[in-house]
Write an enzyme that holds these catalytic residues in place. Sequence first.
Site, PDB file in Angstrom:
ATOM      1  N   ASP A 116      -7.521  -4.749   8.958  1.00  0.00           N
ATOM      2  CA  ASP A 116      -7.164  -3.554   8.444  1.00  0.00           C
ATOM      3  C   ASP A 116      -7.026  -3.623   6.859  1.00  0.00           C
ATOM      4  O   ASP A 116      -6.311  -3.095   6.018  1.00  0.00           O
ATOM      5  CB  ASP A 116      -5.820  -3.018   8.902  1.00  0.00           C
ATOM      6  CG  ASP A 116      -4.770  -3.974   8.595  1.00  0.00           C
ATOM      7  OD1 ASP A 116      -5.198  -5.007   8.269  1.00  0.00           O
ATOM      8  OD2 ASP A 116      -3.417  -3.815   9.395  1.00  0.00           O
ATOM      9  N   GLU A 149       0.874  -1.279   0.016  1.00  0.00           N
ATOM     10  CA  GLU A 149       0.195   0.024   0.012  1.00  0.00           C
ATOM     11  C   GLU A 149       1.124   1.391  -0.033  1.00  0.00           C
ATOM     12  O   GLU A 149       1.980   1.240   0.704  1.00  0.00           O
ATOM     13  CB  GLU A 149      -0.885   0.140   1.236  1.00  0.00           C
ATOM     14  CG  GLU A 149      -1.808  -0.989   1.337  1.00  0.00           C
ATOM     15  CD  GLU A 149      -2.493  -1.351   2.593  1.00  0.00           C
ATOM     16  OE1 GLU A 149      -3.491  -1.782   2.831  1.00  0.00           O
ATOM     17  OE2 GLU A 149      -1.905  -1.173   3.967  1.00  0.00           O
TER      18      GLU A 149
HETATM   19  P1  NAD Z   1       2.620 -10.394  13.770  1.00  0.00           P
HETATM   20  O1  NAD Z   1       2.424 -11.666  12.567  1.00  0.00           O
HETATM   21  O2  NAD Z   1       3.790 -10.187  14.053  1.00  0.00           O
HETATM   22  O3  NAD Z   1       1.683 -10.863  15.053  1.00  0.00           O
HETATM   23  C1  NAD Z   1       0.204 -11.458  14.929  1.00  0.00           C
HETATM   24  C2  NAD Z   1       0.146 -12.359  16.003  1.00  0.00           C
HETATM   25  O4  NAD Z   1      -1.416 -12.673  16.169  1.00  0.00           O
HETATM   26  C3  NAD Z   1       0.721 -14.224  15.809  1.00  0.00           C
HETATM   27  O5  NAD Z   1       1.629 -13.936  17.291  1.00  0.00           O
HETATM   28  C4  NAD Z   1      -0.156 -14.834  15.725  1.00  0.00           C
HETATM   29  O6  NAD Z   1      -0.015 -16.262  16.257  1.00  0.00           O
HETATM   30  C5  NAD Z   1      -1.375 -14.172  16.284  1.00  0.00           C
HETATM   31  N1  NAD Z   1      -2.692 -14.795  16.053  1.00  0.00           N
HETATM   32  C6  NAD Z   1      -3.151 -15.182  14.929  1.00  0.00           C
HETATM   33  N2  NAD Z   1      -4.493 -15.583  15.034  1.00  0.00           N
HETATM   34  C7  NAD Z   1      -4.964 -15.393  16.235  1.00  0.00           C
HETATM   35  C8  NAD Z   1      -6.007 -15.798  17.008  1.00  0.00           C
HETATM   36  N3  NAD Z   1      -6.984 -16.260  16.345  1.00  0.00           N
HETATM   37  N4  NAD Z   1      -5.990 -15.454  18.338  1.00  0.00           N
HETATM   38  C9  NAD Z   1      -4.983 -14.973  19.169  1.00  0.00           C
HETATM   39  N5  NAD Z   1      -3.779 -14.701  18.253  1.00  0.00           N
HETATM   40  C10 NAD Z   1      -3.545 -14.922  16.929  1.00  0.00           C
HETATM   41  O7  NAD Z   1       1.755  -9.235  13.247  1.00  0.00           O
HETATM   42  P2  NAD Z   1       1.859  -7.635  13.643  1.00  0.00           P
HETATM   43  O8  NAD Z   1       2.995  -7.103  13.083  1.00  0.00           O
HETATM   44  O9  NAD Z   1       1.900  -7.787  15.534  1.00  0.00           O
HETATM   45  O10 NAD Z   1       0.445  -6.930  13.306  1.00  0.00           O
HETATM   46  C11 NAD Z   1      -0.864  -7.411  13.778  1.00  0.00           C
HETATM   47  C12 NAD Z   1      -1.943  -7.136  12.949  1.00  0.00           C
HETATM   48  O11 NAD Z   1      -2.032  -5.584  13.161  1.00  0.00           O
HETATM   49  C13 NAD Z   1      -1.750  -7.403  11.522  1.00  0.00           C
HETATM   50  O12 NAD Z   1      -3.018  -7.744  11.038  1.00  0.00           O
HETATM   51  C14 NAD Z   1      -1.145  -5.882  10.945  1.00  0.00           C
HETATM   52  O13 NAD Z   1      -1.856  -5.836   9.631  1.00  0.00           O
HETATM   53  C15 NAD Z   1      -2.022  -4.974  11.876  1.00  0.00           C
HETATM   54  N6  NAD Z   1      -1.635  -3.719  11.936  1.00  0.00           N
HETATM   55  C16 NAD Z   1      -2.348  -2.811  12.035  1.00  0.00           C
HETATM   56  C17 NAD Z   1      -1.996  -1.355  12.046  1.00  0.00           C
HETATM   57  C18 NAD Z   1      -3.014  -0.371  12.183  1.00  0.00           C
HETATM   58  O14 NAD Z   1      -2.731   0.999  12.000  1.00  0.00           O
HETATM   59  N7  NAD Z   1      -4.413  -0.672  12.659  1.00  0.00           N
HETATM   60  C19 NAD Z   1      -0.622  -1.066  12.042  1.00  0.00           C
HETATM   61  C20 NAD Z   1       0.294  -2.103  11.969  1.00  0.00           C
HETATM   62  C21 NAD Z   1      -0.503  -3.440  11.937  1.00  0.00           C
END
Ligand code: NAD
Length: 350
Positions: A237, A66
């Site tokens: 997101d 993006e």
């Molecule tokens: P990451 O992959 O490092 O961590 C995600 C974690 O979620 C993993 O440890 C995984 O095991 C866990 N997980 C998956 N399914 C699960 C469930 N059902 N129950 C509990 N845990 C579960 O990712 P990250 O960098 O920490 O990002 C997390 C999310 O936040 C991503 O989807 C990313 O796109 C989003 N994000 C949003 C913003 C925003 O501004 N809103 C900014 C950055 C990241």
Amino acid sequence: MINLSPSDKALVPFVSVDNMMKLIHHVGLEPMLKGLADYIEADFKRWELFDKTPRVASHSSEGVIELMPTSDGEVYGFKYVNGHPKNTSEGLQTVTAFGLLADVYTGYPVLLSEMTMLTAMRTAATSGLVAKYLAPKGADTMAMIGNGAQSEFQSMSMKAICGLKTVRLYDTDKAATQKAARNLAGMGLNVVACSSAEESMEGAQIITTCTADKQYATILSDNMVGPGVHINAIGGDCPGKTELAPAILHRSDIFVEYPEQTRIEGEIQQLDAHHPVTELWQVMSGTAKGRTSDKQITLFDSVGFAIEDFSALRYVRDQIAGTGLFFELDLLADPDDPRDLFGMLGRAAG
Ligand code: NAD
């Protein structure tokens, strides 16, 4: 705000990952989270000045890439960011990013920066800032569901900005919870590792969901959410990527960054296009109400908006002055005679 002296006008300060980490330690993690929140709040309060557009997304079956542009008329900024939930299984980050600020008057870039670390910081700062307006008074316990890359930043921001005392961790992958618990040890939070999402929510006034899965997931089902809590929903997101059961959305007052983008990417993609939402900039400017009762469920349907990245880059640009925590990049061809680009090439051969 942006002054380029004639002698260095073509050199662009670049903040590497290494220097970003040094900057965070130099400023201090919590002061920097608070500083970022202040910059984001200041920019949300002048919301109407900004060019706004939903981010430009290129989707594939594995993830999304993006571009997130905005401008306040004097400064232009954009972020490049990806989201690839399958990446962690290959030893790669789910989210990586870099971004740029430019002077609108000349069009010249004035800052290039890593933004993987900075995105985690700005996302956390935004969560803390929003919780300051919406979480119930005295909220001191948070369920942190999804213990990946963003989770410690989210926890520390709630501590720095909202006075969080206890974080209750849960992840489907125990190793992620152990990692987060290890990283948060000694950081001034009471850290509790939990073995289910339900357990993590015991006594929590704030529930953060921050999981990564490219599907309509149900991290929170309706019966798990009681009255009066603040939900900080970070992980939904992208189109087709959500975390909350739709019934929760119908019981919540929903707060968003930029509705035009959130309706495409956020939890509210599960609702009809006219479902009422409140824009956070209006709450921050005092023209819309935030939390109005103890029983209300407030939901921050976070997707991450370009102005937050703009604010974060602006903050970094202001902070690096005098620190030496940047390299000067020869990024722009800038011949002495602006029309003699070809001559500059010829002289380089000699
Ligand atoms: P990451 O992959 O490092 O961590 C995600 C974690 O979620 C993993 O440890 C995984 O095991 C866990 N997980 C998956 N399914 C699960 C469930 N059902 N129950 C509990 N845990 C579960 O990712 P990250 O960098 O920490 O990002 C997390 C999310 O936040 C991503 O989807 C990313 O796109 C989003 N994000 C949003 C913003 C925003 O501004 N809103 C900014 C950055 C990241």
